[in-house]
Write a protein that holds these residues in place. Structure first.
Motif, PDB file in Angstrom:
ATOM      1  N   ASP A  88       0.859  -1.189   0.000  1.00 25.90           N
ATOM      2  CA  ASP A  88       0.000   0.000   0.000  1.00 25.90           C
ATOM      3  C   ASP A  88       0.896   1.239   0.000  1.00 25.90           C
ATOM      4  N   PRO A  89       1.319   1.714  -1.179  1.00 26.91           N
ATOM      5  CA  PRO A  89       2.234   2.851  -1.253  1.00 26.91           C
ATOM      6  C   PRO A  89       1.710   4.098  -0.541  1.00 26.91           C
ATOM      7  N   ALA A  90       0.428   4.397  -0.693  1.00 23.42           N
ATOM      8  CA  ALA A  90      -0.122   5.617  -0.086  1.00 23.42           C
ATOM      9  C   ALA A  90      -0.029   5.560   1.436  1.00 23.42           C
ATOM     10  N   ALA A  91      -0.348   4.435   2.027  1.00 17.54           N
ATOM     11  CA  ALA A  91      -0.297   4.295   3.481  1.00 17.54           C
ATOM     12  C   ALA A  91       1.142   4.358   3.982  1.00 17.54           C
ATOM     13  N   ALA A  92       2.051   3.677   3.270  1.00 22.04           N
ATOM     14  CA  ALA A  92       3.456   3.670   3.684  1.00 22.04           C
ATOM     15  C   ALA A  92       4.056   5.067   3.616  1.00 22.04           C
ATOM     16  N   LEU A  93       3.756   5.779   2.532  1.00 16.49           N
ATOM     17  CA  LEU A  93       4.298   7.124   2.374  1.00 16.49           C
ATOM     18  C   LEU A  93       3.696   8.085   3.396  1.00 16.49           C
ATOM     19  N   THR A  94       2.402   7.990   3.627  1.00 13.43           N
ATOM     20  CA  THR A  94       1.755   8.865   4.609  1.00 13.43           C
ATOM     21  C   THR A  94       2.359   8.666   5.984  1.00 13.43           C
ATOM     22  N   ASP A  95       2.586   7.425   6.360  1.00 10.44           N
ATOM     23  CA  ASP A  95       3.188   7.133   7.654  1.00 10.44           C
ATOM     24  C   ASP A  95       4.610   7.674   7.736  1.00 10.44           C
ATOM     25  N   ALA A  96       5.395   7.455   6.675  1.00 10.01           N
ATOM     26  CA  ALA A  96       6.789   7.907   6.674  1.00 10.01           C
ATOM     27  C   ALA A  96       6.880   9.430   6.685  1.00 10.01           C
TER      28      ALA A  96
END
Length: 522
Positions: free
Chosen positions: A503-511
């Protein structure tokens, strides 16, 4: 006593090299800034002269172009009887060092006397909107949960109070701000008290071999002689003795080995050769930068002035992010976490090298000498504003060996962007930047920025920025075609995923949320 009651965003104490750099970097980011300096202008003594590739990159991004030096790499130094006498040997700053910055940067370091550089910085700071107040001294300050209240005294007697959200102390090695905060220092301490003679003389013929620094060794004279490459020279001796003009002429001619040399004396100076690092670089709303944070003796690595300029750049983007509401104040804790280890590493490296062999406490230094390019462009930040920079990693290594490691400076890659050949470094500076060869990351970044309320830019590698050499981006940044790299506003890598997560969007948002707010500090 009058007061300026409406708080300004940032007050900078000290309007010399580091304070002016901080003013440029803050004003360039749109932060209203006041700079107070107790002197009317630059010191008669030029002091610093060498500026590293990284410093030139930072100034270039802020609209300041400096001419390149005639010779690449650290200044060359020789041990001599005198300029006109026997030359014993030349030795490098880093033994066995490989060639310098070719391929690592679009620019290279330069040499310009500090009193020539400071007017350029003043002009740019004012052009960007900074408020410079010379002949104004900080005489006291307090801070609370909301701001710093400074008491300022103008030469001639006027005194007033000014409130600021934050204060950057760039007020030198004897920092009034640091002492008032009760922040101690550690390190080698005072090595000697130096006397210096600044003069002009026709000595250019002795620069033909490219050596610009000379250690003078005579039975009755141990001194250091160097040029500012503009007709001015400085002679430094460790004897803390006042010399009259006749004695100064005699000493200069003895050091040069030219008894009839025409000499124009400019000024003299007295200063401490010392190495001290502050126990912490911040306290509440106050941040130490430059010599106020770390006093490093002059060296061919350029660790003094350049370390201070990088301090200013680091704290500037973080203050701008917090003041704009893009980041929480927790981000400011990463300033000490990132910059103090750099100062300590440079302190250790100075005394591992031959230039300071007289100050090594053991027969030989047990500190491993680090490559010049690793020290200049390959140091790593470990803080809550970086994900994936573990403590097991070395403090520095050559840039090409990092290959996009989080916590390190984003690598230079030649690209074609907006119809012109540029450096990838030109894409960084103001906002967060996400790099990927996979265009699907654009939607992930849009989701993350909407969720977090942050400003960020997606750069599609191969479309928005097309590397001139095949696989250059993949090799320099260490990511696969579907991976991504998140670059901070200061050009350092904050996070990377070598391949696309589920889930790129979730990973990026978290990072992005973690590093932008330095959430790990909580």
């Amino acid at each position: 006593m009058t007061s300026e009651d409406e708080p300004i965003p940032v007050l900078i104490v000290g309007g010399s090299l580091v304070g002016l750099s901080a003013a440029v970097f803050l004003a360039w980011r749109g932060v209203p800034t006041v700079v107070v300096e107790k002197h009317a202008g630059s010191s008669l003594h030029p002091r610093a002269i060498g500026y590293t590739t990284r410093t030139v990159e930072l100034f270039r991004a802020a609209g300041i172009e400096l001419p390149p030096a005639r010779h690449e790499g650290p200044p060359r130094r020789a041990r001599v009887e005198s300029l006109a006498g026997h030359w014993h040997e030349e030795y490098p700053w880093t033994p066995g060092n490989r060639a310098a910055t070719a391929g690592h940067s679009p620019v290279r370091g330069t040499a310009i006397a500090q009193d020539r550089l400071e007017p350029i910085l003043r002009e740019r700071a004012v052009e960007l909107g900074a408020d410079l107040r010379p002949d104004t001294e900080l005489t006291g300050f307090t801070q609370d949960d909301d701001c710093v209240t400074a008491t300022l005294s103008v030469r001639g007697g006027q005194e007033y109070r000014l409130r600021a959200r934050y204060l950057v102390a760039a007020d030198g090695a004897r920092s009034f701000v640091r002492e008032k905060l009760g922040i101690g220092r550690d390190g080698r301490g005072v090595l000697s008290v130096q006397r210096s003679i600044l003069f002009r003389a026709p000595l250019e013929q002795y620069l033909d071999q490219g050596v610009v620094q000379f250690e003078i060794e005579q039975p009755d004279l141990k001194a250091f002689l160097t040029t500012y490459s503009d007709g001015r020279w400085v002679l430094m001796v460790a004897d803390d003795v006042d010399l009259d003009e006749r004695q100064q002429y005699t000493l200069v001619r003895q050091a040069t080995g030219l008894p009839d040399l025409p000499v124009e004396l400019i000024t003299t100076g007295r200063w401490e050769l010392a190495a001290s690092i502050a126990d912490r670089f911040s306290s509440g709303r106050v941040f130490l930068a430059g010599d106020a944070a770390h006093q490093l003796p002059p060296n061919r690595g350029g660790y003094g002035a350049n370390t201070g300029i990088e301090d200013a750049h680091n704290v500037a983007w973080k203050l701008a992010a917090v003041l704009s509401g893009q980041s929480t104040p927790d981000l400011l804790d990463s300033y000490d976490a990132e910059r103090r280890p750099v100062a300590w590493l440079r302190h250790e490296q100075i005394f591992a090298r031959a230039d300071y062999k007289a100050h090594i406490r053991t027969p030989t230094s047990d500190v491993q000498i680090i490559d010049e390019q690793a020290m200049e462009l390959g140091q790593i930040y470990r803080s809550a504003a970086v994900l994936g920079a573990s403590g097991e990693l070395p403090p520095a290594r050559r840039p090409e060996l990092w290959a996009g490691q989080p916590g390190t400076r984003a690598p230079h890659v030649r690209v074609r962007a907006n119809g012109a050949e540029r450096s990838m470094l030109d894409l960084f500076g103001h906002d967060w930047v996400l790099l990927s060869q996979d265009g699907e990351w654009s939607a992930a970044l849009a989701h993350a920025t909407a969720e977090l309320g942050l400003a960020a830019t997606f750069v599609h590698i191969g479309t928005d920025a097309d590397p001139l050499e095949p696989d250059a981006f993949r090799d320099a940044y260490g990511v696969a075609d579907d991976g991504a790299t998140l670059v901070r506003p200061d050009g350092y890598i904050a996070w990377r995923t070598r391949t696309a997560p589920a889930d790129p969007a979730a990973a990026l948002t978290d990072a992005l949320g973690t590093v932008a707010h330095a959430a790990g500090n909580r």
